[in-house]
Scaffold this motif. Structure first.
Motif, short mmCIF file in Angstrom:
data_model
loop_
_atom_site.label_atom_id
_atom_site.label_comp_id
_atom_site.label_asym_id
_atom_site.label_seq_id
_atom_site.Cartn_x
_atom_site.Cartn_y
_atom_site.Cartn_z
N SER A 223 48.12 32.56 44.51
CA SER A 223 49.07 33.25 43.63
C SER A 223 48.82 32.80 42.20
O SER A 223 49.03 31.61 41.86
CB SER A 223 50.51 32.93 44.05
N ILE A 224 48.38 33.71 41.37
CA ILE A 224 47.95 33.40 40.01
C ILE A 224 49.05 33.80 39.02
O ILE A 224 49.59 34.91 39.09
CB ILE A 224 46.65 34.14 39.67
N LYS A 225 49.37 32.89 38.12
CA LYS A 225 50.32 33.17 37.03
C LYS A 225 49.56 33.11 35.72
O LYS A 225 49.10 32.06 35.27
CB LYS A 225 51.44 32.12 37.05
N ALA A 241 46.00 37.97 34.46
CA ALA A 241 45.93 37.47 35.84
C ALA A 241 44.97 38.29 36.69
O ALA A 241 44.32 37.75 37.59
CB ALA A 241 47.33 37.48 36.47
N ILE A 242 44.86 39.58 36.41
CA ILE A 242 43.91 40.42 37.16
C ILE A 242 42.49 39.95 36.90
O ILE A 242 41.67 39.86 37.82
CB ILE A 242 44.08 41.91 36.78
N LYS A 243 42.17 39.66 35.64
CA LYS A 243 40.82 39.20 35.30
C LYS A 243 40.54 37.81 35.89
O LYS A 243 39.41 37.52 36.30
CB LYS A 243 40.62 39.18 33.79
N ILE A 244 41.57 36.98 35.96
CA ILE A 244 41.38 35.67 36.58
C ILE A 244 41.03 35.86 38.06
O ILE A 244 40.10 35.23 38.58
CB ILE A 244 42.64 34.81 36.42
N ALA A 245 41.78 36.73 38.72
CA ALA A 245 41.49 37.01 40.13
C ALA A 245 40.08 37.58 40.30
O ALA A 245 39.34 37.20 41.22
CB ALA A 245 42.52 37.98 40.70
N ASP A 247 37.54 37.05 38.37
CA ASP A 247 36.57 35.97 38.15
C ASP A 247 36.42 35.10 39.40
O ASP A 247 35.32 34.64 39.71
CB ASP A 247 37.00 35.10 36.96
N VAL A 248 37.52 34.87 40.10
CA VAL A 248 37.44 34.10 41.34
C VAL A 248 36.56 34.84 42.35
O VAL A 248 35.67 34.25 42.98
CB VAL A 248 38.84 33.84 41.93
N LEU A 249 36.79 36.13 42.48
CA LEU A 249 35.98 36.92 43.42
C LEU A 249 34.51 36.94 42.99
O LEU A 249 33.61 36.82 43.82
CB LEU A 249 36.52 38.34 43.51
N ALA A 250 34.28 37.08 41.70
CA ALA A 250 32.90 37.14 41.21
C ALA A 250 32.17 35.82 41.39
O ALA A 250 30.93 35.79 41.43
CB ALA A 250 32.90 37.55 39.74
N SER A 251 32.92 34.73 41.51
CA SER A 251 32.29 33.41 41.66
C SER A 251 31.75 33.19 43.07
O SER A 251 30.96 32.26 43.28
CB SER A 251 33.30 32.32 41.33
N LEU A 274 44.02 42.19 47.29
CA LEU A 274 44.18 41.86 45.87
C LEU A 274 45.21 42.80 45.28
O LEU A 274 45.11 44.02 45.45
CB LEU A 274 42.84 42.02 45.13
N GLU A 275 46.21 42.23 44.65
CA GLU A 275 47.16 43.07 43.92
C GLU A 275 47.73 42.28 42.75
O GLU A 275 47.70 41.04 42.75
CB GLU A 275 48.29 43.56 44.83
#
Length: 415
Positions: A223-225, A241-245, A247-251, A274-275
């Motif tokens: 859960s990203i804030k 937060a969407i871009k952070i998520a 980036d996690v997926l892209a990593s 993902l939402e």
């Protein structure tokens, strides 16, 4: 089982016509009320057979007993189990089953969507089905063989045992569960009420297979804030937060550690949901490995990737929550070798070549084994699970009925 008219196909056709799709986002038990529609049908069919104690509890679980007919007092109580729900991945509403008589060995084009082609090259088990009768859906839904084939086979075997009292067996318990596909199939099982010593799920794939090893499984929710602000005045402030998520997926690696790049005993880290918006986002994963240490290593890796990404977003935070789903049943089955040995003997007595194998997945038997009911998985003939190309062979279903009956006999004879 000479001179017996199998009922598995007729039952299967009835069952797949009932939409029982489960819902991973639901918090109710069962996750969808419509699963009970099939459970009620099963109870009534069991009562009609003469199984007087068949019942559905408030959670949608079906319990029933085939009484022992042997003079032996020491026969262990055996349970046969299948699940009523179908996968959330593909719709199970409006299933139109098609029986392809005397399969000719060619690719099968499904009529309601010609792009859905069950190709022999993609489904090599079809090579063993020439001359058999294949059941598919029409191309716009899944079929529901996972696990309504297992339901039909257990029900047919129960019918056989009830109508053939000369076949000796101990007490047999039947258990039909909801919500297996969303990892909650055993949440409300009453093990004491079930009262079985050993169990078998009938939820496997190819003819003659017995699965005695599964993945161990956890779920991870991140859960990203982020830091939200008006985009017109966001320079140097906004942390989306969407871009952070993303980036996690892209990593995550592109050539390993995913379902599409692994096989055999290799585990994976698999994003399933993902939402969010610029302020908050949620990432959900399933983590799989055949060892618990491998499971924890993958969770630590994902945590490290998250930490590396968050280091680039100093104002943002994330919560990393791990939820245990199930564990490799082999750990428990190895302590009770008879449950596997007797099933292998039964498969052989049914005239099949028995094959033990690991499954890159899990069944209710995984959790039941750790709840005190050692429970490997016997084939049901299901293929291409969770897809519009799902299929099952009528002859394989009948062979599974034979095996269930043989399992009951083997336990009685060896008691």
């Amino acid at each position: 089982m000479e001179n017996y008219t199998y009922t598995a196909l007729d039952r299967f056709i009835r069952y797949v016509g009932i939409d029982t799709q489960s819902d991973p986002q639901s918090t109710t038990n069962p996750s969808t009320e419509k699963q009970k529609d099939l459970s009620r049908v099963l109870v009534q069919e069991l009562l009609d057979m003469g199984i007087a104690d068949a019942e559905m509890d408030e959670w949608g679980y079906v319990y029933a007993t085939i009484p022992a007919n042997t003079d032996k007092a020491s026969v262990p109580v055996i349970c046969f189990c299948s699940h009523v729900d179908t996968s959330p991945d593909v719709t199970g509403a409006g299933v139109k089953p098609i029986i392809h008589l005397k399969y000719d060995g060619k690719d099968i084009v499904l009529p309601d969507d010609n792009a859905q082609i069950i190709r022999v090259t993609d489904h090599p088990d079809l090579q063993n089905q020439v001359g058999n009768d294949i059941v598919t859906a029409s191309g716009t839904t899944l079929l529901g063989a996972d696990n309504k084939a297992g339901l039909a086979e257990i029900m047919d075997a129960a019918n056989y045992l009830i109508t053939h009292p000369d076949v000796k067996h101990g007490t047999i318990r039947l258990l039909f569960t909801p919500d297996e596909e969303v990892g909650r199939g055993t949440e409300k099982v009453d093990i004491q009420k079930l009262g079985a010593d050993y169990g078998y799920t009938i939820d496997g794939e190819s003819l003659g297979t017995l699965e005695d090893e599964t993945f161990s499984a956890d779920a991870v929710k991140i859960s990203i804030k982020g830091v939200s602000t008006h985009p017109g005045f966001a320079k140097g402030k906004l942390e989306n937060a969407i871009k952070i998520a993303a980036d996690v997926l892209a990593s995550l690696p592109k050539d390993t550690l995913s379902p599409e790049t692994t096989e055999a005993k290799e585990g994976f880290v698999h994003p399933t949901r993902l939402e969010g918006n610029q302020d908050q986002a949620v990432l959900e994963f399933i983590i799989r490995d055949f060892t618990e240490s491998g499971l924890h290593d993958k969770e630590a890796y994902l945590q490290d990737q998250l930490n590396t990404v968050l280091a680039r977003y100093p104002g943002s935070t994330a919560e990393f929550v791990v939820k245990e789903q199930y564990r490799n049943m082999k750990e428990m089955l190895d302590q009770h070798p008879a449950v596997v040995d007797n099933a292998l003997e039964a498969i052989g007595r049914a005239g099949l070549s028995a094959r033990q194998r690991s499954i890159r997945g899990g069944t209710d038997g995984s959790r039941l084994s750790f709840m005190g009911l050692p429970c490997p998985n016997i084939f049901a003939g299901e293929h291409a699970f969770h897809s519009r190309q799902e299929w099952v062979s009528v002859q394989d279903m009948q062979a599974a009925v034979d095996v269930i009956v043989q399992v009951a006999q083997v336990w009685e004879e060896r008691a």
